[in-house]
Design an enzyme around this catalytic site. Structure first.
Site, PDB file in Angstrom:
ATOM      1  N   CYS A 129      13.021  11.869   6.810  1.00 54.23           N
ATOM      2  CA  CYS A 129      12.890  11.491   8.215  1.00 54.23           C
ATOM      3  C   CYS A 129      14.204  11.597   8.978  1.00 54.23           C
ATOM      4  CB  CYS A 129      12.325  10.074   8.332  1.00 54.23           C
ATOM      5  SG  CYS A 129      13.201   8.873   7.310  1.00 54.23           S
ATOM      6  N   GLY A 159      -8.360   2.878   6.084  1.00 54.54           N
ATOM      7  CA  GLY A 159      -9.054   1.803   5.384  1.00 54.54           C
ATOM      8  C   GLY A 159      -8.151   0.626   5.078  1.00 54.54           C
ATOM      9  N   LYS A 212       0.864  -1.172   0.000  1.00 55.77           N
ATOM     10  CA  LYS A 212       0.000   0.000   0.000  1.00 55.77           C
ATOM     11  C   LYS A 212       0.906   1.228   0.000  1.00 55.77           C
ATOM     12  CE  LYS A 212      -1.595   2.757   3.060  1.00 55.77           C
ATOM     13  NZ  LYS A 212      -1.566   4.043   2.291  1.00 55.77           N
ATOM     14  N   GLY A 270      -4.752   0.396   5.166  1.00 54.67           N
ATOM     15  CA  GLY A 270      -3.663   0.168   6.111  1.00 54.67           C
ATOM     16  C   GLY A 270      -4.110  -0.623   7.316  1.00 54.67           C
ATOM     17  N   GLU A 292       8.839  16.839  14.880  1.00 53.48           N
ATOM     18  CA  GLU A 292       9.292  16.690  13.495  1.00 53.48           C
ATOM     19  C   GLU A 292       8.453  17.606  12.609  1.00 53.48           C
ATOM     20  OE1 GLU A 292      10.578  12.992  10.661  1.00 53.48           O
ATOM     21  OE2 GLU A 292       8.646  12.822  11.668  1.00 53.48           O
TER      22      GLU A 292
END
Length: 474
Positions: free
Chosen positions: A281, A207, A172, A209, A381
């Protein structure tokens, strides 16, 4: 308008069980460039069923068969690299030069590193005392959820080792940047990936995930994204006690000591933070500077930031592009406003869009000085081109501030003292430490401490994440 409503399941492009259109927005223009369909739990069931069936044979495939598939994928991927550049530009606003030189090559890097690891890996070996046979076997059906910021990097970093290990996969991708993933599915299909070994279902986290994480027939979840979403995946996966590998957020410290080449170190620090428009990240977003050179470093950082160009992703050049979406733009603006309200000193950039940009989610390259590590902009973050600068008084003080974060994905270190570099790097609580501008390798483990996740990706270490270890005795 690009129409990509179908999913790739069982070796075929199939219609969703229930159509649910979503427009893909080009962040440089704020206009739709494609339409996909969001899947449901029923689509996940179909994909998992195909993967479960395919695992019966692919799980027994020889190393030679798996290596041959990776070789074919690499060949097709390289031939279609121009298409990948364009997909990444359209879906996430990566400047065309950056997409061609950084984003797309990441896919090749992971595929090749995985191929090398597969060829070098021994799947059966005697136990240390010689009385048992130890055997690495594929985990099974794996659910893979990937983000939008380095789309093909994370897709290849998961799909390649999963397939090399003998697992089958359901992917996904991010629903707001799905074009590179759909192209990757085409590449695997063209390379002759056996039916059901790789499957793709578009959808959102709530949905598709959630349905993947909860699915009893998925044996492992590998997720890259926010820490909040990673917690949700882990909680949903706990019911079936499946393996979970997570690569999550970061607020990486960058320690700059007075004995470094100050001008070079500051330039590297600012440009690395703003690379990919700050949407990495492991970006070095907290610049910790020894107090004796702090004032000079602030002036240098302000000058470098002022020289960072913002521009149209369709144009060649070393400029940065927009951030991914209106939602992300508004979040970043909120962080900038909060930093100003908390008393941080704004020395470059600030709220609003750069001059000349009315359309597009463009953010001013922003630098805050005199930041306290307890401020919101030092704790959270931001995921945009925003750098915070914090002074420190000693080596011990720098290490304390660096480790004072819930994250631990990466850390950076600028010093002219090799003994200090070794000493400090050992004390930094992070999965990767980069010294004096060094960058990551495709075969070096990547992953985090604390709330930055668990498990490791890349090369042999990524391959190991998708393997079970069996002991056969007697």
């Amino acid at each position: 308008m690009i129409e990509k409503r179908q999913f790739y399941i069982g070796g075929d492009w199939v219609e969703p069980v229930v159509p649910n259109d979503l427009k893909v927005i080009n962040p440089a223009t704020e206009q739709p460039v494609a339409v996909i369909s969001l899947g449901t739990a029923a689509d996940v069931d179909r994909a998992v069923g195909a993967a479960r069936t395919a695992f019966e044979t692919w799980g027994e495939a020889s190393v030679e068969e798996r290596a041959a598939l990776l070789e074919r994928i690499i060949a097709v991927y390289e031939r279609r690299s121009d298409e990948m550049n364009e997909a990444i530009r359209l879906e996430m606003g990566a400047p065309v030069t950056f997409a061609r030189e950084q984003q797309t090559p990441a896919g090749t890097g992971h595929l090749q590193a995985t191929l090398e690891a597969l060829r070098d890996h021994s799947f059966e070996f005697p136990s240390p005392r010689g009385g048992s046979l130890l055997r690495h076997e594929p985990v099974g059906v794996c659910g893979l959820i990937t983000p939008w910021n380095w789309p093909i990097n994370q897709i290849a970093a998961k799909v390649a080792p999963a397939l090399a290990a003998g697992c089958t996969a359901v992917l996904k991708p991010s629903e707001i940047a799905p074009l590179s993933a759909l192209l990757f599915a085409e590449i695997l299909d063209e390379a002759g990936c056996p039916a059901g070994v790789f499957n793709l279902v578009n959808g959102d986290g709530a949905g598709v995930g959630t349905a993947m994480a909860q699915h009893a027939d998925i044996d492992m979840m590998s997720f890259t994204g926010s820490t909040r979403a990673g917690v949700s995946v882990t909680q949903n996966a706990a019911v079936s006690v499946k393996r979970v590998a997570l690569e999550l957020g970061g607020k990486s410290p960058n320690l700059l000591f007075a004995d470094a080449d100050l001008e070079e170190a500051v330039r590297f620090s600012v440009e690395s933070c703003f690379s990919n428009t700050g949407q990495s990240c492991d970006a070095p977003t907290r610049l910790l500077v020894e107090r004796s050179v702090y004032a000079e470093a602030v002036d240098l950082a302000a000058g470098v930031a002022a020289g960072v160009k913002v521009g149209d992703p369709a144009e060649e050049g070393d400029h940065i592009g927009p951030v991914i979406s209106e939602l992300q733009y508004e979040k970043i603006q909120g962080h900038i406003e909060r930093g100003m309200a908390d008393g941080a000193r704004l020395v470059a950039g600030g709220p609003g869009k750069p001059d000349g940009f009315e359309a597009g989610y463009y953010v001013k390259p922003t630098v805050f000085a005199d930041v306290d590590n307890d401020m919101s902009i030092a704790r959270n973050e931001i995921f945009g081109p925003v750098l915070v600068m914090i002074p420190f008084d000693s080596e011990e003080d720098a290490i304390r501030i660096a480790n004072d974060t819930p994250y631990g994905l990466a850390a950076y270190l600028q010093t002219g003292d090799s003994d200090r570099a070794k000493r400090v790097s050992r004390k930094l609580r992070a999965g990767s430490v980069y010294i004096n501008g060094a960058g990551p390798d495709w075969d070096v483990p990547f992953g985090g401490y604390k709330q930055s996740g668990n498990g490791r990706e890349y090369g042999e270490f990524g391959l190991m994440d998708f393997l079970e270890l069996k002991a056969i005795t007697g």
